[in-house]
Design a protein around this motif. Sequence first.
Motif, PDB file in Angstrom:
ATOM      1  N   SER A  43       1.705  56.878   6.592  1.00 42.32           N
ATOM      2  CA  SER A  43       0.851  57.775   5.819  1.00 42.32           C
ATOM      3  C   SER A  43      -0.507  57.095   5.669  1.00 42.32           C
ATOM      4  N   VAL A  44      -1.560  57.896   5.552  1.00 44.19           N
ATOM      5  CA  VAL A  44      -2.911  57.355   5.474  1.00 44.19           C
ATOM      6  C   VAL A  44      -3.601  57.784   4.183  1.00 44.19           C
ATOM      7  N   SER A  45      -3.562  59.080   3.869  1.00 38.36           N
ATOM      8  CA  SER A  45      -4.354  59.604   2.760  1.00 38.36           C
ATOM      9  C   SER A  45      -3.672  60.814   2.135  1.00 38.36           C
ATOM     10  N   LEU A  46      -3.816  60.947   0.820  1.00 42.98           N
ATOM     11  CA  LEU A  46      -3.343  62.142   0.125  1.00 42.98           C
ATOM     12  C   LEU A  46      -4.399  63.244   0.126  1.00 42.98           C
ATOM     13  N   ASP A  47      -5.672  62.859   0.053  1.00 43.42           N
ATOM     14  CA  ASP A  47      -6.746  63.843  -0.033  1.00 43.42           C
ATOM     15  C   ASP A  47      -7.880  63.464   0.901  1.00 43.42           C
ATOM     16  N   PRO A  49      -4.655  65.233   3.243  1.00 46.50           N
ATOM     17  CA  PRO A  49      -3.367  64.685   3.670  1.00 46.50           C
ATOM     18  C   PRO A  49      -3.418  64.265   5.145  1.00 46.50           C
ATOM     19  N   LEU A  50      -3.406  62.947   5.373  1.00 42.10           N
ATOM     20  CA  LEU A  50      -3.494  62.403   6.730  1.00 42.10           C
ATOM     21  C   LEU A  50      -2.361  61.426   6.994  1.00 42.10           C
ATOM     22  N   GLU A 123      -6.533  65.294  14.087  1.00 40.67           N
ATOM     23  CA  GLU A 123      -7.762  65.107  13.307  1.00 40.67           C
ATOM     24  C   GLU A 123      -8.777  64.217  14.028  1.00 40.67           C
ATOM     25  N   LEU A 135      -5.021  60.104  14.154  1.00 40.58           N
ATOM     26  CA  LEU A 135      -4.922  60.669  12.813  1.00 40.58           C
ATOM     27  C   LEU A 135      -4.538  62.134  12.910  1.00 40.58           C
ATOM     28  N   ARG A 137      -3.912  65.661  10.526  1.00 42.26           N
ATOM     29  CA  ARG A 137      -4.057  66.335   9.235  1.00 42.26           C
ATOM     30  C   ARG A 137      -2.792  67.147   9.006  1.00 42.26           C
TER      31      ARG A 137
END
Length: 165
Positions: A43-47, A49-50, A123, A135, A137
């Motif tokens: 997982s990379v990011s919540l906001d 979501p990446l 992404e 990446l 999304r």
Amino acid sequence: MTTSFDDASFRRVLGHYPTGVCIITAVEAAGTPTGMVVGSFTSVSLDPPLVAFFPDRKSSSWARIQGAGRFCVNVLAVDQEPLCRRFSAKGVIDKFEGVSHRVSPNGSPILDDVVAWIDCDLEAIHEAGDHHIVLGRVVALEVESPGRPLLFFQGSYGAFAELTR
């Protein structure tokens, strides 16, 4: 910069870090499903979501997935080692032959009986040595079966075992 270790040492040391095992799936423009095994998903990011994975730049499977512009991450269950071996084998013409699956909301294959799936739009792609950083999304995701995931550790497949308290 010169390193004090060789490729074998690098692999041996990093093999002490367990990874989950996923199959990245997509559908090529001609409508043919394609897929590849990765042990480098995170997982990379919540906001926004990446998520990310790291395919070899020479991978022909990655080239087909990249062309689709979207993909689905299938988190394998511990009893899906044979499926993992099938998708990682070289020279298999149709990796999906006899493999039960359905279509994700984004159009990619969701393999039956996986622990979870994460449906993504492509992404970005960044070069990172002999690999890419891909990446995705996230557009949809679900836990399918709350079983134990397949893990890869020191060259072997296995399962997570909880410590007693």
